[in-house]
Write a protein that holds these residues in place. Structure first.
Motif, PDB file in Angstrom:
ATOM      1  N   MET A   1      45.929  42.417  44.764  1.00  0.00           N
ATOM      2  CA  MET A   1      44.687  42.134  45.439  1.00  0.00           C
ATOM      3  C   MET A   1      44.934  41.747  46.881  1.00  0.00           C
ATOM      4  N   SER A   2      45.947  40.913  47.138  1.00  0.00           N
ATOM      5  CA  SER A   2      46.235  40.505  48.503  1.00  0.00           C
ATOM      6  C   SER A   2      46.748  41.674  49.331  1.00  0.00           C
ATOM      7  N   ASP A   3      47.328  42.680  48.678  1.00  0.00           N
ATOM      8  CA  ASP A   3      47.776  43.855  49.425  1.00  0.00           C
ATOM      9  C   ASP A   3      46.597  44.590  50.046  1.00  0.00           C
ATOM     10  N   ASP A   4      45.493  44.663  49.342  1.00  0.00           N
ATOM     11  CA  ASP A   4      44.306  45.339  49.882  1.00  0.00           C
ATOM     12  C   ASP A   4      43.774  44.601  51.113  1.00  0.00           C
ATOM     13  N   LYS A   7      46.025  45.245  54.057  1.00  0.00           N
ATOM     14  CA  LYS A   7      45.796  46.594  54.603  1.00  0.00           C
ATOM     15  C   LYS A   7      44.520  46.624  55.436  1.00  0.00           C
ATOM     16  N   MET A   8      43.460  45.955  54.955  1.00  0.00           N
ATOM     17  CA  MET A   8      42.190  45.953  55.689  1.00  0.00           C
ATOM     18  C   MET A   8      42.328  45.221  57.020  1.00  0.00           C
ATOM     19  N   ILE A   9      43.084  44.146  57.024  1.00  0.00           N
ATOM     20  CA  ILE A   9      43.282  43.393  58.262  1.00  0.00           C
ATOM     21  C   ILE A   9      44.117  44.192  59.241  1.00  0.00           C
ATOM     22  N   GLY A  10      45.070  44.928  58.744  1.00  0.00           N
ATOM     23  CA  GLY A  10      45.969  45.685  59.598  1.00  0.00           C
ATOM     24  C   GLY A  10      45.364  46.944  60.177  1.00  0.00           C
TER      25      GLY A  10
END
Length: 92
Positions: A1-4, A7-10
């Motif tokens: 979940m934190s990977d998503d 990715k959105m922040i990046g």
């Protein structure tokens, strides 16, 4: 979940994304403009109220004043009772 989320922040901001720098200043400027408009509305309402009160006072004073004396020009006024047809009882 934190990977998503990472990715959105990046990612690059979407097209049409407004930068939020200066947002607080713009908000306070709009608040100031709105307050100024409200103050001017109060001034306008006070001016209209004063004009109405002055008009009512002036109208009342004129109404209570003594009626004007008849002028010399009254010979030119229209008086239907003085018409020659009145004595003939000719009504139209």
């Amino acid at each position: 979940m934190s990977d998503d989320i990472d990715k959105m922040i990046g990612r690059d901001p979407p097209v049409g994304f407004d930068d939020l720098t200066g947002l607080e200043g713009r908000v306070w400027r709009r608040i100031g403009e709105r307050r100024e408009r409200m103050r001017m509305d109060r001034v306008r309402i006070a001016a209209v109220a004063a004009a109405v009160a002055l008009g009512a006072l002036n109208g009342g004073a004129v109404r209570l004043a003594s009626p004007p004396e008849p002028s010399e020009m009254r010979v030119f006024t229209v008086a239907s009772g003085l018409s020659p047809l009145t004595s003939l009882d000719a009504r139209g």
